[in-house]
Design a protein around this motif. Structure first.
Motif, PDB file in Angstrom:
ATOM      1  N   VAL A 120       4.077  -3.058   4.428  1.00 24.57           N
ATOM      2  CA  VAL A 120       2.632  -2.813   4.521  1.00 24.57           C
ATOM      3  C   VAL A 120       1.988  -3.638   5.627  1.00 24.57           C
ATOM      4  CG1 VAL A 120       2.495  -2.185   2.078  1.00 24.57           C
ATOM      5  CG2 VAL A 120       2.002  -4.550   2.770  1.00 24.57           C
ATOM      6  N   ALA A 121       2.658  -4.698   6.072  1.00 27.70           N
ATOM      7  CA  ALA A 121       2.095  -5.545   7.134  1.00 27.70           C
ATOM      8  C   ALA A 121       2.290  -4.949   8.524  1.00 27.70           C
ATOM      9  CB  ALA A 121       2.722  -6.940   7.071  1.00 27.70           C
ATOM     10  N   ARG A 122       3.072  -3.901   8.648  1.00 29.64           N
ATOM     11  CA  ARG A 122       3.252  -3.253   9.952  1.00 29.64           C
ATOM     12  C   ARG A 122       1.902  -2.763  10.476  1.00 29.64           C
ATOM     13  NH1 ARG A 122       8.782  -0.288  10.525  1.00 29.64           N
ATOM     14  NH2 ARG A 122       7.571   0.998  11.955  1.00 29.64           N
ATOM     15  N   ASP A 123       1.785  -2.712  11.794  1.00 27.31           N
ATOM     16  CA  ASP A 123       0.517  -2.278  12.381  1.00 27.31           C
ATOM     17  C   ASP A 123       0.552  -0.834  12.865  1.00 27.31           C
ATOM     18  OD1 ASP A 123       2.099  -2.469  14.616  1.00 27.31           O
ATOM     19  OD2 ASP A 123       0.940  -4.071  15.574  1.00 27.31           O
ATOM     20  N   ASP A 124       1.625  -0.098  12.523  1.00 24.40           N
ATOM     21  CA  ASP A 124       1.743   1.275  13.014  1.00 24.40           C
ATOM     22  C   ASP A 124       1.755   2.316  11.900  1.00 24.40           C
ATOM     23  OD1 ASP A 124       4.180   0.548  11.971  1.00 24.40           O
ATOM     24  OD2 ASP A 124       5.383   1.325  13.643  1.00 24.40           O
ATOM     25  N   LEU A 125       1.327   1.948  10.696  1.00 25.90           N
ATOM     26  CA  LEU A 125       1.289   2.886   9.578  1.00 25.90           C
ATOM     27  C   LEU A 125      -0.148   3.224   9.205  1.00 25.90           C
ATOM     28  CD1 LEU A 125       4.015   1.399   7.186  1.00 25.90           C
ATOM     29  CD2 LEU A 125       4.283   3.228   8.868  1.00 25.90           C
ATOM     30  N   ASP A 126      -0.363   4.459   8.795  1.00 32.39           N
ATOM     31  CA  ASP A 126      -1.674   4.907   8.326  1.00 32.39           C
ATOM     32  C   ASP A 126      -1.718   5.102   6.824  1.00 32.39           C
ATOM     33  OD1 ASP A 126      -2.774   5.372  11.061  1.00 32.39           O
ATOM     34  OD2 ASP A 126      -1.178   6.883  11.115  1.00 32.39           O
ATOM     35  N   LEU A 127      -0.576   5.439   6.231  1.00 30.21           N
ATOM     36  CA  LEU A 127      -0.510   5.783   4.816  1.00 30.21           C
ATOM     37  C   LEU A 127       0.757   5.189   4.215  1.00 30.21           C
ATOM     38  CD1 LEU A 127      -1.404   7.538   2.316  1.00 30.21           C
ATOM     39  CD2 LEU A 127      -0.007   9.379   3.311  1.00 30.21           C
TER      40      LEU A 127
END
Length: 453
Positions: A120-127
């Motif tokens: 969830v800490a990734r900066d490339d996910l929307d959902l």
């Protein structure tokens, strides 16, 4: 206070309980106990559209249910960038499915119970889609929203009233949606009947029924899949463990959170016998599961009263012989629909005492099923409803629409779980529903799935 009541109130602090000064004859006043939680911490998410984009997705939990969701997502051309599961084999298999679909290999997160925190800490996910055991739903959804992602969580979304408020408050504070993946709201019958109710064919709605009646004894005693954790809940909670499959469609028919709301619930449980009987018939006396003490009544039955005076009967039973049924009944001044098997009776349109089949009203088929029904049925997934649900979620995100179901639905439809336990523990006293919308339910209209043409 009894041990049962103390367990039912596990999400309420002792200080708040004492401040309440007892439980009055007019009902167990849960909203009073959670006055602090109900204070707004951000802006309402009612009517807030997604930012239009083709979402990049991470999935937490790719066991049986998560893998099924993944297959439907891939069929809808969803972009899968990350996968998380504590079982390496599950993650590897899911990764291979994504690659087979022609996408780059998604990154895997498998190192322990909290590996999801890195996803969830990734900066490339929307959902972030969450398909894990129930008690992990809220911490994972909260983490996803806190890191700026929308969350779509399997059912039930939460198991305590405190956790229902956590989802609502986090969604409002972060301005990220939290949707519950209630697939039953997207079934062929449910969406067709939804359109009929909103077209007024059943007249003014009066009452409904919903249930989850499913013989899960073999699965509950399995040493794999949900059997590894789901049976344990039967040693902890006496009430409705799984309310949303039957309740969600009826809530949509009635426009709950959209001109009406759940007011209070009265619940009762039968004795617990089914799991003991199954264990006696199938497990040797040396099996360690003989040390388990089951407390969940075999059948949970609840009555819900709405603010507008309607009633809903809600049932849950998974440990006795019973053909699968969600009941799914809606009735009004002009007629009614009942499922399992599906049948309709409309005043002046069906003859005498005879029911009509649902096929007689197939011209009310929902547009989603008209457009996507063929591929949905080919994929399977609970008769195609899984694909329709996920296709629609992606459609809303891609086109910048308001989601059909929001965090207020997730919280309200999950609330009968803890509230039924509270009512049962206090001798079937009425338990009040919190108003998770903070009085905005009066201003809302029907969800987009009901009005889509």
């Amino acid at each position: 206070m009894s041990d049962e009541l103390r367990n039912a109130l596990d999400d309420i602090s002792r200080r708040n309980f004492l401040r309440l000064g007892g439980i009055t004859a007019v009902g167990l006043s849960v909203p009073q106990l959670h006055a602090e939680a109900a204070k707004p911490q951000g802006s309402s998410m009612i009517g807030v559209p997604f930012a239009a984009k083709n979402p990049k997705i991470g999935i937490i939990g790719v066991g049986g249910r998560g893998t099924s969701l993944l297959g439907n997502l891939l069929a809808a051309d969803a972009q899968i960038l990350a996968l998380c599961d504590i079982v390496q084999e599950h993650a590897d298999h899911a990764q291979s499915l994504v690659v087979k679909a022609g996408q780059p290999s998604p990154e895997l997160y498998t190192k322990g119970d909290h590996a999801f925190e890195s996803l969830v800490a990734r900066d490339d996910l929307d959902l972030v889609i969450i398909a894990t055991p129930w008690d992990w739903h809220v911490p994972m959804a909260v983490a996803a929203m806190t890191h700026g992602k929308h969350a779509a969580v399997e059912v039930p979304a939460a198991a305590t009233i405190e956790d229902c408020w956590k989802l609502v408050n986090t969604s409002e504070r972060t301005q990220r949606h939290c949707m519950m993946l209630e697939n039953c709201c997207y079934g062929y019958n449910e969406t067709l009947i939804l359109r009929m109710t909103h077209e007024g064919l059943f007249g003014d709605l009066l009452y409904g029924e919903g249930a989850y009646l499913h013989d899960l004894r073999e699965e509950l005693f399995s040493n794999k899949g949900e059997g590894l954790w789901r049976r344990t809940v039967h040693t902890q909670r006496n009430g409705n463990l799984y309310p949303t499959h039957g309740l969600g469609p009826v809530a949509n028919y009635m426009g709950i959170q959209r001109g009406d709301r759940f007011d209070y619930i009265v619940s009762m449980s039968t004795p617990q016998m089914g799991l003991d009987a199954y264990r006696k018939a199938h497990l040797p006396s040396s099996d360690p599961r003989w040390s388990e003490r089951y407390i969940t009544g075999d059948m949970s039955t609840s009555l819900i009263k709405t603010a507008n005076g309607r009633t809903i009967t809600l049932q849950n039973g998974t440990v006795n012989p019973h053909p699968y049924s969600r009941t799914n009944l809606i009735a009004g001044t002009k007629g009614l629909f009942v499922d399992y098997p599906p049948r309709i009776y409309l005043d002046g349109q069906t003859g005498g005492e005879e029911w009509a089949t649902i096929d007689s009203w197939k011209d009310h088929q929902h547009p989603l099923w008209k457009r996507e029904g063929e591929i949905a049925q080919k994929l399977g997934g609970h008769g195609g409803m899984d694909y329709i649900m996920l296709y629609r979620l992606l459609e809303c995100m891609r086109n910048g629409l308001v989601p059909d179901m929001d965090v207020y639905d997730a919280a309200t439809w999950s609330a009968p779980g803890p509230l039924s336990r509270l009512s049962v523990a206090e001798g079937s006293a009425p338990a009040k529903f919190p108003d998770f919308t903070r009085d905005h339910w009066k201003e809302r209209t029907a969800s987009q799935i009901a009005t889509q043409t």
